[in-house]
Motif scaffolding. Structure first.
Motif, mmCIF file in Angstrom:
data_model
loop_
_atom_site.group_PDB
_atom_site.id
_atom_site.type_symbol
_atom_site.label_atom_id
_atom_site.label_comp_id
_atom_site.label_asym_id
_atom_site.label_seq_id
_atom_site.Cartn_x
_atom_site.Cartn_y
_atom_site.Cartn_z
ATOM 1 N N ALA A 6 0.626 -1.208 -0.060
ATOM 2 C CA ALA A 6 0.230 -0.343 0.270
ATOM 3 C C ALA A 6 0.955 1.043 0.220
ATOM 4 C CB ALA A 6 -0.962 0.318 1.031
ATOM 5 N N PRO A 7 1.772 1.754 1.046
ATOM 6 C CA PRO A 7 2.415 2.582 1.026
ATOM 7 C C PRO A 7 3.033 3.187 -0.185
ATOM 8 C CG PRO A 7 3.328 1.408 2.871
ATOM 9 C CD PRO A 7 2.368 0.113 1.879
ATOM 10 N N LEU A 8 3.787 1.834 -1.253
ATOM 11 C CA LEU A 8 4.604 1.630 -2.569
ATOM 12 C C LEU A 8 3.530 2.189 -3.474
ATOM 13 C CD1 LEU A 8 6.360 -1.593 -2.652
ATOM 14 C CD2 LEU A 8 7.527 0.961 -2.051
ATOM 15 N N LEU A 9 2.145 2.090 -3.678
ATOM 16 C CA LEU A 9 1.564 2.311 -4.597
ATOM 17 C C LEU A 9 0.727 3.687 -4.161
ATOM 18 C CD1 LEU A 9 -1.110 -0.926 -4.114
ATOM 19 C CD2 LEU A 9 0.371 0.065 -6.543
ATOM 20 N N GLU A 10 0.649 4.309 -3.384
ATOM 21 C CA GLU A 10 0.246 6.091 -2.749
ATOM 22 C C GLU A 10 1.249 6.528 -2.899
ATOM 23 O OE1 GLU A 10 -0.964 5.888 1.469
ATOM 24 O OE2 GLU A 10 -2.287 4.320 1.043
ATOM 25 N N ALA A 11 2.656 5.977 -3.129
ATOM 26 C CA ALA A 11 3.731 7.042 -3.234
ATOM 27 C C ALA A 11 3.649 6.750 -5.355
ATOM 28 C CB ALA A 11 5.087 6.596 -2.651
ATOM 29 N N SER A 14 1.279 8.499 -10.325
ATOM 30 C CA SER A 14 0.110 8.029 -11.078
ATOM 31 C C SER A 14 -0.444 7.079 -11.323
ATOM 32 C CB SER A 14 0.641 8.723 -12.925
ATOM 33 O OG SER A 14 1.019 7.594 -13.547
ATOM 34 N N ALA A 15 -1.965 7.174 -11.609
ATOM 35 C CA ALA A 15 -2.507 6.017 -11.951
ATOM 36 C C ALA A 15 -2.408 4.680 -13.013
ATOM 37 C CB ALA A 15 -3.815 5.808 -12.441
ATOM 38 N N TRP A 16 -0.935 5.318 -14.218
ATOM 39 C CA TRP A 16 -0.433 4.484 -15.256
ATOM 40 C C TRP A 16 0.943 3.575 -14.483
ATOM 41 C CZ3 TRP A 16 4.079 3.843 -17.412
ATOM 42 C CH2 TRP A 16 4.212 3.674 -17.943
ATOM 43 N N VAL A 17 1.311 4.632 -13.223
ATOM 44 C CA VAL A 17 2.617 3.866 -12.444
ATOM 45 C C VAL A 17 1.957 3.219 -12.158
ATOM 46 C CG1 VAL A 17 4.550 4.692 -11.319
ATOM 47 C CG2 VAL A 17 3.880 6.010 -12.910
ATOM 48 N N ARG A 18 1.098 2.845 -11.044
ATOM 49 C CA ARG A 18 0.656 2.166 -10.202
ATOM 50 C C ARG A 18 0.044 1.253 -10.618
ATOM 51 N NH1 ARG A 18 -1.233 6.727 -7.687
ATOM 52 N NH2 ARG A 18 -3.268 7.154 -8.463
ATOM 53 N N GLN A 19 -0.767 0.955 -12.062
ATOM 54 C CA GLN A 19 -1.158 -0.282 -12.627
ATOM 55 C C GLN A 19 0.240 -1.069 -13.263
ATOM 56 O OE1 GLN A 19 -3.533 1.279 -15.863
ATOM 57 N NE2 GLN A 19 -5.444 1.538 -14.759
ATOM 58 N N GLN A 20 1.388 -0.335 -13.659
ATOM 59 C CA GLN A 20 2.258 -1.090 -13.787
ATOM 60 C C GLN A 20 2.963 -1.760 -12.774
ATOM 61 O OE1 GLN A 20 2.030 -0.938 -17.120
ATOM 62 N NE2 GLN A 20 4.275 -0.817 -17.641
ATOM 63 N N PHE A 21 3.160 -0.970 -11.619
ATOM 64 C CA PHE A 21 3.346 -1.434 -10.876
ATOM 65 C C PHE A 21 3.096 -3.417 -10.272
ATOM 66 C CE2 PHE A 21 4.264 -2.295 -5.968
ATOM 67 C CZ PHE A 21 5.139 -2.267 -5.779
ATOM 68 N N VAL A 22 1.178 -2.703 -10.080
ATOM 69 C CA VAL A 22 1.312 -4.084 -10.265
ATOM 70 C C VAL A 22 1.389 -5.024 -10.928
ATOM 71 C CG1 VAL A 22 -1.270 -4.885 -9.981
ATOM 72 C CG2 VAL A 22 -0.552 -2.715 -8.335
ATOM 73 N N ALA A 23 1.065 -4.728 -12.177
ATOM 74 C CA ALA A 23 1.585 -5.954 -13.504
ATOM 75 C C ALA A 23 2.766 -6.845 -12.909
ATOM 76 C CB ALA A 23 1.187 -5.172 -14.570
ATOM 77 N N GLN A 24 3.755 -5.182 -12.669
ATOM 78 C CA GLN A 24 4.920 -5.864 -12.431
ATOM 79 C C GLN A 24 4.920 -7.353 -11.222
ATOM 80 O OE1 GLN A 24 7.696 -6.220 -14.162
ATOM 81 N NE2 GLN A 24 7.008 -5.314 -15.883
ATOM 82 N N LEU A 25 4.408 -6.698 -10.158
ATOM 83 C CA LEU A 25 4.142 -7.054 -8.338
ATOM 84 C C LEU A 25 3.202 -9.025 -9.385
ATOM 85 C CD1 LEU A 25 4.508 -7.701 -5.609
ATOM 86 C CD2 LEU A 25 2.038 -6.507 -5.518
ATOM 87 N N ALA A 26 1.918 -9.046 -10.254
ATOM 88 C CA ALA A 26 1.178 -9.767 -10.484
ATOM 89 C C ALA A 26 2.558 -11.240 -11.032
ATOM 90 C CB ALA A 26 0.341 -9.575 -11.519
ATOM 91 N N LEU A 27 3.142 -10.260 -12.277
ATOM 92 C CA LEU A 27 4.638 -11.403 -12.851
ATOM 93 C C LEU A 27 5.516 -11.919 -12.008
ATOM 94 C CD1 LEU A 27 5.699 -12.024 -15.008
ATOM 95 C CD2 LEU A 27 7.076 -10.300 -16.058
ATOM 96 N N GLY A 28 6.215 -11.009 -10.802
ATOM 97 C CA GLY A 28 6.791 -11.817 -9.872
ATOM 98 C C GLY A 28 6.064 -13.064 -8.856
ATOM 99 N N GLN A 29 4.322 -12.652 -8.906
ATOM 100 C CA GLN A 29 3.940 -13.612 -7.983
ATOM 101 C C GLN A 29 4.395 -14.880 -8.628
ATOM 102 O OE1 GLN A 29 0.238 -11.432 -6.577
ATOM 103 N NE2 GLN A 29 0.769 -11.785 -4.902
#
Length: 174
Positions: A6-11, A14-29
């Motif tokens: 959550a703190p990483l997403l809040e920081a 933009s919404a686009w950067v958050r989506q990219q981060f979530v996509a990379q996190l999903a790939l890591g999972q």
């Protein structure tokens, strides 16, 4: 996981950067899920400065602990057999550690064609530690594309292997 991220997403700016981060996190999972399918029970990612080479570049490494079932055999034989597979184990050493016999070896894997990963060979330093039940093998591995730092990664892995104990701190053998 949500609390940790959550703190990483809040920081994110933009919404686009958050989506990219979530996509990379999903790939890591997904990648971690694949590791679990091979018996990996622990995985750590290392990012550290190359203070040996003088350039100060960042080095990336991956440390895993994997359990492998083995045919019942004396522990020394299991340790020796672990490095005789056709995987190209090099620089093989037999060690007597506090947890028992072990072998340490290295493999150098060529880059995979068509992979999105860097086109560098992958150094893997392995420590094979037979469990006292003579039916399992703990494999500790450090992987990195910084093959020039093989001696340093090997020293780190041997230091970690030296700390391994196959006892439950509460008293029961595990």
């Amino acid at each position: 996981m949500c609390e940790a991220v959550a703190p990483l997403l809040e920081a994110a700016p933009s919404a686009w950067v958050r989506q990219q981060f979530v996509a990379q996190l999903a790939l890591g999972q997904q990648m971690l899920g694949a590791l679990c399918g091979f018996g990996t029970v622990h995985c750590s990612l290392g990012l550290h400065r190359d203070d040996v080479g003088g350039g100060g570049q960042s080095l990336l490494s991956l440390f895993t602990i994997t359990w492998q079932d083995t045919p019942a055999a004396p522990r020394a034989a299991t340790a020796a057999r672990a490095v005789t597979a056709p995987d190209g184990h090099r620089r093989v050493a037999y060690l007597e550690l506090p947890c028992g016999p072990a072998t340490v070896s290295e493999t150098l894997r060529p880059p995979v064609t068509g992979s999105p990963l860097p086109r560098l060979p992958l150094l893997q330093v392995h420590a094979h530690l037979p469990h006292p039940d003579c039916k399992r093998l703990a494999v500790l591995t450090v992987s990195s594309t910084a093959a020039a730092r093989r001696a340093e990664y090997r020293a780190v892995l041997e230091g970690i292997a030296d700390t391994v104990r196959f006892t439950d701190p509460l008293g029961a053998v595990s």
